[in-house]
Every structure is written in structure tokens, then in C-alpha cells.
Design a protein around this motif. Structure first.
Motif, PDB file in Angstrom:
ATOM      1  N   ALA A 162       0.817  -1.210   0.000  1.00 31.81           N
ATOM      2  CA  ALA A 162       0.000   0.000   0.000  1.00 31.81           C
ATOM      3  C   ALA A 162       0.854   1.264   0.000  1.00 31.81           C
ATOM      4  O   ALA A 162       0.544   2.241  -0.689  1.00 31.81           O
ATOM      5  N   HIS A 163       1.939   1.256   0.774  1.00 37.03           N
ATOM      6  CA  HIS A 163       2.781   2.446   0.913  1.00 37.03           C
ATOM      7  C   HIS A 163       4.253   2.048   0.877  1.00 37.03           C
ATOM      8  O   HIS A 163       4.616   0.919   1.220  1.00 37.03           O
ATOM      9  N   ALA A 164       5.090   2.987   0.483  1.00 36.71           N
ATOM     10  CA  ALA A 164       6.533   2.750   0.488  1.00 36.71           C
ATOM     11  C   ALA A 164       7.017   2.520   1.911  1.00 36.71           C
ATOM     12  O   ALA A 164       6.541   3.173   2.845  1.00 36.71           O
ATOM     13  N   PRO A 165       7.944   1.605   2.125  1.00 38.03           N
ATOM     14  CA  PRO A 165       8.460   1.363   3.474  1.00 38.03           C
ATOM     15  C   PRO A 165       9.291   2.538   3.974  1.00 38.03           C
ATOM     16  O   PRO A 165       9.852   3.299   3.184  1.00 38.03           O
ATOM     17  N   GLN A 166       9.350   2.676   5.294  1.00 40.61           N
ATOM     18  CA  GLN A 166      10.190   3.709   5.883  1.00 40.61           C
ATOM     19  C   GLN A 166      11.659   3.394   5.599  1.00 40.61           C
ATOM     20  O   GLN A 166      12.068   2.221   5.634  1.00 40.61           O
ATOM     21  N   PRO A 167      12.464   4.433   5.310  1.00 43.52           N
ATOM     22  CA  PRO A 167      13.863   4.166   4.953  1.00 43.52           C
ATOM     23  C   PRO A 167      14.702   3.620   6.092  1.00 43.52           C
ATOM     24  O   PRO A 167      15.740   3.006   5.863  1.00 43.52           O
ATOM     25  N   ARG A 168      14.272   3.838   7.329  1.00 41.17           N
ATOM     26  CA  ARG A 168      15.059   3.384   8.479  1.00 41.17           C
ATOM     27  C   ARG A 168      14.141   2.723   9.496  1.00 41.17           C
ATOM     28  O   ARG A 168      12.928   2.883   9.472  1.00 41.17           O
TER      29      ARG A 168
ATOM     30  N   GLU B 241      -1.725 -13.118  -3.055  1.00 37.42           N
ATOM     31  CA  GLU B 241      -1.404 -12.485  -1.774  1.00 37.42           C
ATOM     32  C   GLU B 241      -0.325 -13.303  -1.084  1.00 37.42           C
ATOM     33  O   GLU B 241      -0.502 -14.513  -0.873  1.00 37.42           O
ATOM     34  N   VAL B 242       0.786 -12.661  -0.740  1.00 42.43           N
ATOM     35  CA  VAL B 242       1.841 -13.350   0.002  1.00 42.43           C
ATOM     36  C   VAL B 242       1.856 -12.805   1.427  1.00 42.43           C
ATOM     37  O   VAL B 242       1.740 -11.594   1.653  1.00 42.43           O
ATOM     38  N   LYS B 243       1.993 -13.714   2.388  1.00 43.55           N
ATOM     39  CA  LYS B 243       1.810 -13.390   3.791  1.00 43.55           C
ATOM     40  C   LYS B 243       3.137 -13.260   4.525  1.00 43.55           C
ATOM     41  O   LYS B 243       4.062 -14.035   4.304  1.00 43.55           O
ATOM     42  N   ALA B 244       3.200 -12.273   5.421  1.00 43.72           N
ATOM     43  CA  ALA B 244       4.321 -12.116   6.354  1.00 43.72           C
ATOM     44  C   ALA B 244       5.671 -12.013   5.656  1.00 43.72           C
ATOM     45  O   ALA B 244       6.627 -12.723   5.979  1.00 43.72           O
ATOM     46  N   VAL B 245       5.743 -11.111   4.685  1.00 43.46           N
ATOM     47  CA  VAL B 245       7.006 -10.826   4.005  1.00 43.46           C
ATOM     48  C   VAL B 245       7.923 -10.074   4.958  1.00 43.46           C
ATOM     49  O   VAL B 245       7.492  -9.152   5.658  1.00 43.46           O
ATOM     50  N   ARG B 246       9.198 -10.430   4.969  1.00 42.92           N
ATOM     51  CA  ARG B 246      10.144  -9.784   5.887  1.00 42.92           C
ATOM     52  C   ARG B 246      11.119  -8.840   5.188  1.00 42.92           C
ATOM     53  O   ARG B 246      11.931  -8.205   5.842  1.00 42.92           O
ATOM     54  N   ALA B 247      11.054  -8.735   3.873  1.00 44.89           N
ATOM     55  CA  ALA B 247      12.062  -7.998   3.114  1.00 44.89           C
ATOM     56  C   ALA B 247      11.609  -6.576   2.834  1.00 44.89           C
ATOM     57  O   ALA B 247      10.622  -6.360   2.127  1.00 44.89           O
ATOM     58  N   ARG B 248      12.343  -5.600   3.362  1.00 44.78           N
ATOM     59  CA  ARG B 248      12.039  -4.198   3.084  1.00 44.78           C
ATOM     60  C   ARG B 248      12.422  -3.831   1.649  1.00 44.78           C
ATOM     61  O   ARG B 248      11.671  -3.176   0.933  1.00 44.78           O
ATOM     62  N   TRP B 249      13.623  -4.222   1.211  1.00 47.37           N
ATOM     63  CA  TRP B 249      14.092  -3.977  -0.163  1.00 47.37           C
ATOM     64  C   TRP B 249      14.356  -5.344  -0.792  1.00 47.37           C
ATOM     65  O   TRP B 249      15.467  -5.848  -0.777  1.00 47.37           O
ATOM     66  N   PRO B 250      13.341  -5.973  -1.369  1.00 45.11           N
ATOM     67  CA  PRO B 250      13.437  -7.396  -1.714  1.00 45.11           C
ATOM     68  C   PRO B 250      13.872  -7.691  -3.146  1.00 45.11           C
ATOM     69  O   PRO B 250      13.798  -6.853  -4.042  1.00 45.11           O
ATOM     70  N   HIS B 251      14.294  -8.927  -3.330  1.00 48.68           N
ATOM     71  CA  HIS B 251      14.363  -9.572  -4.639  1.00 48.68           C
ATOM     72  C   HIS B 251      13.170 -10.515  -4.735  1.00 48.68           C
ATOM     73  O   HIS B 251      12.715 -11.071  -3.728  1.00 48.68           O
ATOM     74  N   LEU B 252      12.695 -10.728  -5.972  1.00 47.39           N
ATOM     75  CA  LEU B 252      11.509 -11.553  -6.195  1.00 47.39           C
ATOM     76  C   LEU B 252      11.720 -12.430  -7.425  1.00 47.39           C
ATOM     77  O   LEU B 252      12.287 -11.981  -8.425  1.00 47.39           O
ATOM     78  N   ASP B 253      11.257 -13.673  -7.364  1.00 47.86           N
ATOM     79  CA  ASP B 253      11.130 -14.494  -8.565  1.00 47.86           C
ATOM     80  C   ASP B 253      10.100 -15.573  -8.299  1.00 47.86           C
ATOM     81  O   ASP B 253       9.709 -15.825  -7.154  1.00 47.86           O
ATOM     82  N   ARG B 254       9.661 -16.199  -9.411  1.00 41.94           N
ATOM     83  CA  ARG B 254       8.632 -17.228  -9.314  1.00 41.94           C
ATOM     84  C   ARG B 254       9.232 -18.599  -9.545  1.00 41.94           C
ATOM     85  O   ARG B 254      10.115 -18.772 -10.391  1.00 41.94           O
ATOM     86  N   LEU B 255       8.722 -19.581  -8.800  1.00 45.41           N
ATOM     87  CA  LEU B 255       9.109 -20.970  -8.963  1.00 45.41           C
ATOM     88  C   LEU B 255       8.242 -21.638 -10.026  1.00 45.41           C
ATOM     89  O   LEU B 255       7.113 -21.205 -10.272  1.00 45.41           O
ATOM     90  N   PRO B 256       8.732 -22.705 -10.652  1.00 52.22           N
ATOM     91  CA  PRO B 256       7.940 -23.368 -11.691  1.00 52.22           C
ATOM     92  C   PRO B 256       6.596 -23.907 -11.198  1.00 52.22           C
ATOM     93  O   PRO B 256       5.666 -24.052 -11.991  1.00 52.22           O
TER      94      PRO B 256
END
Length: 288
Positions: free
Chosen positions: A38-44, A67-82
Motif C-alpha cells: 500500500a505504501h513505500a516502506p520507511q527508509p530506516r 497475496e503473500v503473507k508475512a514478508v520480511r524484506a524491506r528492499w526485496p528480490h523476487l522471482d517465481r518458482l515453476p
């Protein structure tokens, strides 16, 4: 200098453009994905786990939402599995944070496993077999590694004989193979862990500073560089022991302009580029 324009490839549907794009990618099968909040994460400061939405657009234009639940990455990498699941990873791990910075989600967006791949992730790309390739930058110069979705290390560049591997500037994962062009020597490297004759082949290369590489048969293209060469596109031919340059130009957006901020993903013969505000992907295909 000849200019080559990106071809429009995939767009984030307009109904989702009020959300903030945490990251975006194009997977090994050509489907584009956006990780939205919804919003950009806080920088700190610490960020508690949060829910996010992945919007996927396949090459035929079909849109899928997860919908992915309980993501922990503020500045993440993403990819999809087969199998339809997703991998989300934190690029930097601070000493007080959870060391299991790679999260694996099933097709319903539920976390099913997590593991540590090491700090300073520059690239994270999944191949057609579901293996997760990770390239690191020089804050943690451990090179290139390949993991299963369960967190088992299946290949490492340690002792692989890749010259000058200090920072994985460029990584291309297509099929079950990876191609790299690492700092400091910038060789062209092909990695096939299942090849019985040896997993690694190396070609000397005089093109410096590229952040993406595309390969098709005996042809190669390097994108990016230092300073004024940021938008450079160098074509080359793969010879017996080296790459020989055959031409230099510029890669632009589809309207002929050059992006300021951008994301780049390389897959086989293709280089995908996404400019700010990161809602649209363009593609350059060496095979075309």
C-alpha cells in the motif's frame, strides 16, 4: 552511435498503480511480476512482517494475483518458482536481523521454507528446474551460488576457476544454465552444474562494467557500463577462448530516451529493462 529501442513487453494493470512497487522481475518463462504494498516502506528502522500482493502478467496478457503473507524484506528480490510459488529475499542482512532472509512461498502465498543465502545479494533468479541462483556484490564477495528451494546448496563458484570474481555484476539464468560477467576481470562465464564435462566455461572479454548480458548461440550482447557508458549496448561473437566485439551502440526506452533509474533482468537472449516508476517492462532480444 546506433540506437536500439526496447520493445514494449508488459505493463502493470492500471487498477494496481495506486500501490507502491517494492520490486519487479520477469521470470524464466517470460511472465512479469510486481510485488506491491500500500505504501513505500520507511527508509530506516525495523519493519515488522507484512502482507503484499504479487501481480503477474504472462506473455499472452493474462493477469494473476497472489497475496503473500508475512514478508520480511524491506528492499526485496523476487522471482517465481515453476510450481507457481514465489521466492522473496532480503538483499542486505544486518547483524540483529533474521539470518533466514530467503523466504519461499507456495502458490497460495503461504511461507513454506526459509534459509540464509548470505549477505549482499545482487541478483536472485530461478531457473526452469526450480533452482535459485544468487549472485553477490562486493560487500560480501562470495561469488555465485545455486540453491534448492529447500535451502540446500547445489553449486558454488568457490574453486570454480572464475577469474576475478569479486562482484557479480551481471547474471543471466535461462533454462537450467547461468551466464555471468563478474567484476573485476569481466570474463563471460557459462555455468551448467549438470554438465559432466565440467560445469564452467570461461571466455576472456574486454567489455568492462556491464550489468546485463544476453546470449544466443555464438552471439552475445552486453548492456551497461561506467559513467557515460551506462546505456551502452555492445555486441560480440563468442570465439574459442574470448569474446570479440562486433559493434557498439545505445539501448534506449521505446520512445528513444534513456532511463534515469532502472531495473534490468537478463534471460537467455533477452534483456528486460524497467524504468521508473517501474510499471512497464521493455525488452531487447538478441535473437530478433
Amino acid at each position: 552511435m546506433q540506437k536500439t529501442a526496447l520493445v514494449p513487453y508488459a505493463d502493470l494493470p492500471r487498477e494496481h498503480r495506486d500501490r507502491h512497487v517494492l520490486t519487479s522481475t520477469v521470470d524464466v518463462f517470460g511472465t512479469a511480476h510486481w510485488l506491491l504494498v500500500a505504501h513505500a516502506p520507511q527508509p530506516r528502522g525495523d519493519v515488522p512482517p507484512f502482507d503484499a500482493l504479487v501481480v503477474s502478467v504472462d506473455p499472452g496478457g493474462t493477469v494473476e494475483r497472489t497475496e503473500v503473507k508475512a514478508v520480511r524484506a524491506r528492499w526485496p528480490h523476487l522471482d517465481r518458482l515453476p510450481d507457481g510459488g514465489f521466492v522473496v529475499a532480503v538483499s542486505r542482512v544486518r547483524p540483529h536481523e533474521d539470518a533466514h532472509q530467503v523466504q519461499v512461498f507456495d502458490a497460495l502465498g503461504r511461507e513454506i521454507s526459509s534459509f540464509s543465502a548470505g549477505d549482499a545479494i545482487e541478483h536472485l533468479l530461478v531457473d526452469e528446474t526450480g533452482r535459485i541462483w544468487v549472485g553477490h556484490f562486493d560487500e560480501n564477495p562470495i561469488g555465485i551460488r545455486c540453491w534448492t528451494a529447500e535451502g540446500r546448496l547445489v553449486w558454488t563458484s568457490d574453486g570454480a576457476g572464475i577469474p576475478g570474481l569479486f562482484d557479480c555484476y551481471a547474471l543471466n539464468v535461462s533454462g537450467a544454465a547461468a551466464w555471468a560477467c563478474p567484476y573485476t576481470d569481466f570474463p563471460l562465464v557459462e555455468i551448467r552444474p549438470d554438465r559432466t564435462s565440467g560445469p564452467v566455461r570461461v571466455w576472456a572479454n574486454g567489455v568492462r562494467g556491464s550489468h546485463a548480458v544476453a546470449v544466443h548461440a555464438e552471439r552475445v550482447a552486453f548492456y551497461g557500463g561506467y559513467g557515460r557508458e551506462r546505456h551502452r549496448l555492445v555486441h560480440g561473437e563468442i570465439m574459442a577462448t574470448s569474446v570479440e566485439s562486433t559493434g557498439v551502440g545505445l539501448l534506449t526506452l521505446s520512445d528513444g530516451t534513456s532511463p534515469s533509474r532502472r531495473r534490468v533482468v537478463a534471460r537467455g537472449s533477452r534483456i528486460y529493462v524497467q524504468a521508473e516508476p517501474f510499471t512497464t517492462w521493455g525488452v531487447y532480444d538478441l535473437d530478433s
